[in-house]
Design an enzyme around this catalytic site. Structure first.
Site, mmCIF file in Angstrom:
data_model
loop_
_atom_site.group_PDB
_atom_site.id
_atom_site.type_symbol
_atom_site.label_atom_id
_atom_site.label_comp_id
_atom_site.label_asym_id
_atom_site.label_seq_id
_atom_site.Cartn_x
_atom_site.Cartn_y
_atom_site.Cartn_z
ATOM 1 N N ARG A 204 39.804 45.776 46.463
ATOM 2 C CA ARG A 204 38.703 45.485 46.390
ATOM 3 C C ARG A 204 37.900 46.272 45.059
ATOM 4 O O ARG A 204 37.749 45.985 43.650
ATOM 5 C CB ARG A 204 38.524 44.724 46.722
ATOM 6 N N ARG B 174 32.524 44.864 59.524
ATOM 7 C CA ARG B 174 32.189 42.998 58.968
ATOM 8 C C ARG B 174 32.332 42.554 59.972
ATOM 9 O O ARG B 174 33.391 42.601 59.563
ATOM 10 C CB ARG B 174 32.035 42.880 57.313
ATOM 11 N N LYS C 77 25.800 41.563 48.691
ATOM 12 C CA LYS C 77 25.384 40.165 47.699
ATOM 13 C C LYS C 77 25.261 39.265 48.552
ATOM 14 O O LYS C 77 24.185 38.189 48.320
ATOM 15 C CB LYS C 77 26.419 39.806 46.608
ATOM 16 N N ARG D 153 33.278 37.797 37.891
ATOM 17 C CA ARG D 153 33.537 39.034 38.295
ATOM 18 C C ARG D 153 34.130 39.313 36.969
ATOM 19 O O ARG D 153 34.775 40.742 37.060
ATOM 20 C CB ARG D 153 34.798 38.913 39.416
ATOM 21 N N ARG E 299 37.531 39.565 58.626
ATOM 22 C CA ARG E 299 37.766 39.019 56.912
ATOM 23 C C ARG E 299 39.270 39.184 56.753
ATOM 24 O O ARG E 299 39.342 40.446 57.185
ATOM 25 C CB ARG E 299 37.340 39.075 55.713
HETATM 26 P P1 AMP Z 1 34.576 38.421 47.944
HETATM 27 O O1 AMP Z 1 33.871 36.793 48.510
HETATM 28 O O2 AMP Z 1 33.351 37.572 46.502
HETATM 29 O O3 AMP Z 1 34.401 39.299 48.204
HETATM 30 O O4 AMP Z 1 36.025 37.820 47.698
HETATM 31 C C1 AMP Z 1 37.173 37.870 48.206
HETATM 32 C C2 AMP Z 1 38.154 37.175 47.258
HETATM 33 O O5 AMP Z 1 38.024 35.585 46.442
HETATM 34 C C3 AMP Z 1 38.137 38.579 46.064
HETATM 35 O O6 AMP Z 1 38.264 39.991 46.339
HETATM 36 C C4 AMP Z 1 38.708 37.606 44.634
HETATM 37 O O7 AMP Z 1 40.284 37.753 45.659
HETATM 38 C C5 AMP Z 1 38.280 36.485 45.210
HETATM 39 N N1 AMP Z 1 37.341 36.166 44.476
HETATM 40 C C6 AMP Z 1 35.440 36.243 44.361
HETATM 41 N N2 AMP Z 1 35.212 35.429 43.465
HETATM 42 C C7 AMP Z 1 36.021 35.633 42.980
HETATM 43 C C8 AMP Z 1 35.813 35.387 40.907
HETATM 44 N N3 AMP Z 1 34.560 35.277 40.735
HETATM 45 N N4 AMP Z 1 37.092 35.561 40.343
HETATM 46 C C9 AMP Z 1 38.472 35.570 41.080
HETATM 47 N N5 AMP Z 1 38.868 35.756 42.092
HETATM 48 C C10 AMP Z 1 37.308 35.894 42.716
#
Ligand code: AMP
Length: 215
Positions: free
Chosen positions: A172, A128, A14, A89, A161
Site C-alpha cells: 500500500r 491499529r 487521515k 488517490r 483490517r
Molecule cells: P483506506 O481505508 O483509505 O486505507 O483504503 C483501503 C484500500 O481501499 C486501499 O488500499 C485501496 O485498495 C482502496 N481504496 C480506498 N480509496 C481508494 C481510492 N480513492 N481509489 C482507489 N482505491 C481506493
C-alpha cells in the site's frame, strides 16, 4: 473552509483526524476505504472484485471509485461540506473530483497533507484496530478503547483490517508513492496545499488543522 481533502500515506492519520473533525465542524466525513469495505461486506460479486484489489494493496479502478464518490458528493448529506479521506488517490481521480465539484457548484477549499515518517506509519498500522460497525480507528497502545475489543462510540466489535498485514502495508505504501504522492505537487500548484506534521499525537494534529480551518 467547508470542502477539505486529507492527503497522506496509509497510516498518516487521515481517517482519525477526519473522524475527530467531522462532528466538530458538522460536515460529512467521506472515506472511500470505508465505502469500499461496506460493498465488500455485502458479499456481492462487485464486493468480491473490490476485495481482490484491496487485499493486494492495489488501488480499486478509478471508474468504480468515481461512480461511488459521485453519488455521495451530489447527495444532500454533502451540501454543508465534506472531509474527503482517501480520495482522490490519483491525478485522474483529482480531475474527476474537479468535474463533480463544478457540477454541484462547489470548490475544494484546502488540501491538508499529513506528512509522516515511515517508521511511525509501520508502528501505527501494526497496532491499529477498527470498529466493524462505525469504522472508528483505534491504536492499541496510543489510543486504546476504554473496554478492550469494543468501540467506545457505538459498542461495535474492534477488528484488524485484512490489509493491515505487514506485506500488504508495504505494498500500500508503494502504491501511495507511485500513484498518490504526485497529488502533493498537483495541489501545491493550485495553491491549496497545507502541509501538517502528522508524526505527532492526534490532539496536536487536530489542533493544527483546526487553526488553519478557522484562520
Ligand atoms: P483506506 O481505508 O483509505 O486505507 O483504503 C483501503 C484500500 O481501499 C486501499 O488500499 C485501496 O485498495 C482502496 N481504496 C480506498 N480509496 C481508494 C481510492 N480513492 N481509489 C482507489 N482505491 C481506493
Amino acid at each position: 473552509m467547508k470542502n477539505i481533502i486529507f492527503l497522506g500515506p496509509p497510516g498518516s492519520g487521515k481517517g482519525t483526524i477526519a473522524t475527530e473533525l467531522s462532528p466538530k465542524l458538522k460536515i460529512k466525513h467521506i472515506s472511500t476505504g470505508d465505502l469500499l469495505r461496506e460493498v465488500v461486506a455485502s458479499g456481492s460479486d462487485l464486493g468480491l472484485e473490490i476485495k481482490s484489489y484491496m487485499d493486494k494493496g492495489d488501488l480499486v479502478p478509478d471508474e468504480l471509485v468515481g461512480k461511488m464518490i459521485k453519488e455521495v458528493l451530489v447527495s444532500k448529506e454533502a451540501e454543508k461540506g465534506i472531509l474527503l479521506d482517501g480520495f482522490p488517490r490519483t491525478v485522474n481521480q483529482a480531475e474527476m473530483l474537479n468535474t463533480i465539484m463544478a457540477v454541484v457548484k462547489k470548490k475544494i477549499d484546502a488540501v491538508f497533507y499529513l506528512k509522516v515518517d515511515l517508521p511511525v506509519i509501520i508502528k501505527r498500522l501494526s497496532n491499529r484496530v477498527t470498529c466493524k460497525i462505525c469504522g472508528k480507528p483505534y491504536h492499541l497502545i496510543n489510543l486504546p478503547p476504554k473496554k478492550p475489543g469494543i468501540c467506545d462510540r457505538c459498542g461495535g466489535e474492534l477488528v484488524r483490517r485484512d490489509d493491515d498485514r505487514e506485506e500488504t502495508v508495504s505494498k500500500r505504501y508503494e502504491t501511495y508513492i507511485a500513484k498518490t504522492e504526485q497529488l502533493i505537487n498537483y495541489y501545491k500548484n493550485k495553491n491549496l496545499l497545507i502541509e501538517i506534521d502528522g508524526n505527532q499525537e492526534k490532539e496536536i494534529t487536530v489542533k493544527m488543522v483546526l487553526s488553519h480551518i478557522k484562520s
